[in-house]
Design an enzyme around this catalytic site. Structure first.
Site, PDB file in Angstrom:
ATOM      1  N   PHE A 155       0.818  -1.220   0.000  1.00  0.00           N
ATOM      2  CA  PHE A 155       0.000   0.000   0.000  1.00  0.00           C
ATOM      3  C   PHE A 155       0.850   1.267   0.000  1.00  0.00           C
ATOM      4  O   PHE A 155       0.345   2.352   0.253  1.00  0.00           O
ATOM      5  CB  PHE A 155      -0.954  -0.003   1.197  1.00  0.00           C
ATOM      6  N   LYS A 157       2.864   4.630  -0.952  1.00  0.00           N
ATOM      7  CA  LYS A 157       2.594   5.713  -1.895  1.00  0.00           C
ATOM      8  C   LYS A 157       3.924   6.174  -2.461  1.00  0.00           C
ATOM      9  O   LYS A 157       4.845   6.468  -1.685  1.00  0.00           O
ATOM     10  CB  LYS A 157       1.936   6.912  -1.190  1.00  0.00           C
ATOM     11  N   GLY A 259      -8.552  18.198 -10.232  1.00  0.00           N
ATOM     12  CA  GLY A 259      -7.329  18.427 -10.994  1.00  0.00           C
ATOM     13  C   GLY A 259      -7.435  17.872 -12.397  1.00  0.00           C
ATOM     14  O   GLY A 259      -8.530  17.511 -12.859  1.00  0.00           O
ATOM     15  N   CYS A 266      -0.413   2.914 -10.765  1.00  0.00           N
ATOM     16  CA  CYS A 266      -1.371   2.078 -10.041  1.00  0.00           C
ATOM     17  C   CYS A 266      -2.834   2.371 -10.349  1.00  0.00           C
ATOM     18  O   CYS A 266      -3.542   1.494 -10.832  1.00  0.00           O
ATOM     19  CB  CYS A 266      -1.115   2.188  -8.548  1.00  0.00           C
TER      20      CYS A 266
HETATM   21  N1  LIG Z   1       4.602   1.703  -7.721  1.00  0.00           N
HETATM   22  C1  LIG Z   1       3.728   1.762  -6.722  1.00  0.00           C
HETATM   23  O1  LIG Z   1       3.460   2.822  -6.159  1.00  0.00           O
HETATM   24  C2  LIG Z   1       3.023   0.519  -6.252  1.00  0.00           C
HETATM   25  C3  LIG Z   1       2.365   0.517  -5.009  1.00  0.00           C
HETATM   26  C4  LIG Z   1       1.733  -0.646  -4.591  1.00  0.00           C
HETATM   27  C5  LIG Z   1       1.741  -1.757  -5.400  1.00  0.00           C
HETATM   28  N2  LIG Z   1       2.361  -1.730  -6.600  1.00  0.00           N
HETATM   29  C6  LIG Z   1       2.379  -2.955  -7.400  1.00  0.00           C
HETATM   30  O2  LIG Z   1       3.621  -3.594  -7.216  1.00  0.00           O
HETATM   31  C7  LIG Z   1       4.046  -4.239  -8.416  1.00  0.00           C
HETATM   32  C8  LIG Z   1       5.400  -3.707  -8.836  1.00  0.00           C
HETATM   33  O3  LIG Z   1       5.269  -2.324  -9.146  1.00  0.00           O
HETATM   34  P1  LIG Z   1       6.538  -1.388  -9.368  1.00  0.00           P
HETATM   35  O4  LIG Z   1       6.010  -0.004  -9.562  1.00  0.00           O
HETATM   36  O5  LIG Z   1       7.537  -1.645  -8.294  1.00  0.00           O
HETATM   37  O6  LIG Z   1       7.077  -1.974 -10.747  1.00  0.00           O
HETATM   38  P2  LIG Z   1       8.424  -1.599 -11.543  1.00  0.00           P
HETATM   39  O7  LIG Z   1       8.075  -1.666 -12.971  1.00  0.00           O
HETATM   40  O8  LIG Z   1       9.004  -0.338 -10.976  1.00  0.00           O
HETATM   41  O9  LIG Z   1       9.434  -2.772 -11.183  1.00  0.00           O
HETATM   42  C9  LIG Z   1       9.252  -4.099 -11.562  1.00  0.00           C
HETATM   43  C10 LIG Z   1      10.620  -4.764 -11.630  1.00  0.00           C
HETATM   44  O10 LIG Z   1      10.445  -6.161 -11.845  1.00  0.00           O
HETATM   45  C11 LIG Z   1      11.502  -6.618 -12.676  1.00  0.00           C
HETATM   46  N3  LIG Z   1      11.186  -7.944 -13.243  1.00  0.00           N
HETATM   47  C12 LIG Z   1      10.350  -8.271 -14.250  1.00  0.00           C
HETATM   48  N4  LIG Z   1      10.354  -9.604 -14.445  1.00  0.00           N
HETATM   49  C13 LIG Z   1      11.195 -10.146 -13.535  1.00  0.00           C
HETATM   50  C14 LIG Z   1      11.597 -11.458 -13.221  1.00  0.00           C
HETATM   51  N5  LIG Z   1      11.129 -12.507 -13.890  1.00  0.00           N
HETATM   52  N6  LIG Z   1      12.482 -11.637 -12.220  1.00  0.00           N
HETATM   53  C15 LIG Z   1      12.967 -10.594 -11.533  1.00  0.00           C
HETATM   54  N7  LIG Z   1      12.610  -9.310 -11.789  1.00  0.00           N
HETATM   55  C16 LIG Z   1      11.733  -9.091 -12.756  1.00  0.00           C
HETATM   56  C17 LIG Z   1      11.651  -5.502 -13.687  1.00  0.00           C
HETATM   57  O11 LIG Z   1      12.884  -5.565 -14.368  1.00  0.00           O
HETATM   58  C18 LIG Z   1      11.509  -4.278 -12.786  1.00  0.00           C
HETATM   59  O12 LIG Z   1      12.770  -3.860 -12.278  1.00  0.00           O
HETATM   60  C19 LIG Z   1       2.931  -3.990  -9.419  1.00  0.00           C
HETATM   61  O13 LIG Z   1       2.032  -5.060  -9.400  1.00  0.00           O
HETATM   62  C20 LIG Z   1       2.269  -2.732  -8.888  1.00  0.00           C
HETATM   63  O14 LIG Z   1       0.912  -2.640  -9.282  1.00  0.00           O
HETATM   64  C21 LIG Z   1       3.023  -0.624  -7.036  1.00  0.00           C
END
Ligand SMILES: NC(=O)c1ccc[n+]([C@@H]2O[C@H](COP(=O)([O-])OP(=O)(O)OC[C@H]3O[C@@H](n4cnc5c(N)ncnc54)[C@H](O)[C@@H]3O)[C@@H](O)[C@H]2O)c1
Length: 447
Positions: A155, A157, A259, A266
């Protein structure tokens, strides 16, 4: 505890660093060799307040290891997090190929009991698919292995991710295994001291909880944007309305800012994914479809104001654009409203002179060198030779600018503000024409 995190993105890297900080031994595995090499050199791939010192100190202390060696990663972790991306598929549903690829990898190298923890945001039923994928791969390899699959959605941000992981509001554990629950409670105990923040539930409910949270927040924003649009028609001021309704504790002041639309990695994809998941079980998620549609239109809003003001002709005009990231305190440009505005302006033949405190490199990476984009060193530099100004992100440093300077530098004293940073009355006193979202008279430029 021995922890492995697959996926060193916004979620994986922050979570890994925070776990290492409290003393766990964390191995981070990513398929991106470049990212891993840079991290080993102390170069952090994302901007997130407080993250760089945390990563560096724990890397130096040997608690945080970066590798592309999946085998070493799987063998290390008693608890293995899946924190890879779940981007939208062609039809908007969550693409699980990265999640399931990690599940296969874990099965391939499994050497003892593993607790596999889904931290990525994944549709209801994904834990079952991860379980089936691991079992299928073990069978195919004629291996045996015991494992649990847990849903532990994240969760955090962006922009406050370190703090959110250090001081979580809640820790959701979706599990059917007492052993896994015990281990995860132990893992998170350093973050769970003030009062019990762990909420346990069945796996499917945990998976849905994450979507419900993001969809509720997106709904609040789209609702407020809809009321802002109505305020424009009625000649009301959305800021008064916001104060008026936020004072009701059942509504509250959070997340009711109008906005130029929500973006990021997300909300847009999670709303879409839940709509598609609902369709797949024969349910039409009408509220969420509207949330998505309202947001889509809202991202066009500033461009509409601009075109209306200039009688549909901005060819050859130069725009000073403040703010590129989808929100302040991040360099993330995924689904950013600034992108819609820039792309529309380019299509209409305008030049963009932009500044963002953190997202300039990302903008350069996304759009490359182009004649109609100039990335400027300061917010003031964007004003040089510009016809008018637009704001897409509410960075603190944009909140009290030198209005006299803006007025003298711009060819036309005109601001299109997608984040309602200023008071229309004050803008009028400065002699600036000011368009903001849902601010009644200001929209018509008649103050
Ligand atoms: N960014 C946010 O604010 C946030 C918050 C909560 C949940 N999430 C969720 O968390 C998840 C990740 O989001 P993120 O923003 O960190 O993504 P991101 O794109 O920043 O990072 C994902 C990483 O996974 C790596 N990857 C892909 N395939 C792989 C594999 N087979 N083995 C190892 N690494 C691998 C990629 O190279 C990349 O570095 C998503 O499902 C997203 O919805 C994101």
């Amino acid at each position: 505890m021995k922890v492995t995190v697959f996926g060193i993105g916004y979620v994986g890297l922050v979570q890994a660093a925070v776990l290492a900080e409290v003393g766990h031994d964390v191995v981070c595995v990513d398929v991106d060799q470049n990212k891993v090499d840079n991290l080993k050199k102390g170069e952090i791939p994302i901007y997130e307040p407080g993250l760089t010192p945390l990563v560096k100190s724990n890397f130096d202390a040997g608690h945080l290891i970066f590798t592309t060696d999946a085998k070493a990663g799987v063998e290390h972790g008693e608890l293995i997090f899946i924190a890879v991306g779940t981007p939208p598929d062609e039809d908007g549903s969550a693409d699980l190929k990265y999640v399931l690829a990690v599940a296969e990898t874990i099965a391939t190298h499994m050497n003892n009991h593993k607790i596999i923890i889904n931290k990525s945001t994944v549709p209801v039923g994904t834990a079952d698919r991860v379980r089936a994928t691991v079992s299928g791969k073990l069978d195919a390899l004629s291996k045996t292995g015991e494992f649990d699959v847990v849903s532990n959605p994240e969760f955090l941000k962006e922009g406050a991710a370190v703090n959110d992981c250090m001081r979580p509001d809640r820790i959701i554990l979706g599990t059917d295994s007492e052993h896994a629950e015990k281990k995860l409670r132990e893992l998170y105990s350093p973050f769970n001291r003030n009062h019990d923040k762990v909420i346990t539930m069945d796996i499917r409910s945990a998976e849905l909880t994450k979507y419900a949270a993001n969809c509720m927040l997106a709904t609040k924003i789209s609702f407020m944007n809809e009321i802002a649009n109505l305020a424009e028609y009625f000649g009301a001021d959305i800021e008064h309305v916001r104060h008026g309704i936020g004072s009701d504790p059942r509504i509250g002041y959070q997340f009711i800012y109008p906005g130029c639309g929500y973006g990021g990695s997300c909300f847009p994809k999670d709303v879409q994914a839940l709509v598609r998941s609902a369709n797949s079980v024969g349910y039409k998620a009408r509220i969420l479809e509207s949330v998505e549609a309202v947001n889509y239109d809202q991202k066009e809003k500033l461009f509409e104001y601009i075109m209306r003001h200039f009688n549909n002709d901005v060819k050859g005009k130069t725009v000073a654009l403040w703010g590129l990231s989808f929100k302040p305190n991040t360099d993330d440009m995924r689904e950013a409203s600034s992108r819609v505005l820039m792309e529309r302006l380019w299509e209409a033949g305008a030049m963009v002179q932009a500044y963002d405190p953190e997202a300039m490199e990302e903008t350069q990476r996304l759009y490359g060198d182009r004649e109609d984009l100039r990335l400027m060193g300061t917010k003031e530099a964007t004003l040089n030779g510009a016809d008018f100004m637009a704001i897409c992100t509410e960075w603190q440093m944009f909140r009290a600018p030198d209005f006299e300077l803006i007025k003298t530098k711009l060819k036309e004293p005109l601001i299109f503000d997608g984040r309602n940073l200023f008071e229309p009355q004050r803008m009028a006193e400065y002699g600036l024409q000011y368009y903001a979202i849902g601010r009644g008279l200001s929209v018509k430029g008649k103050q």
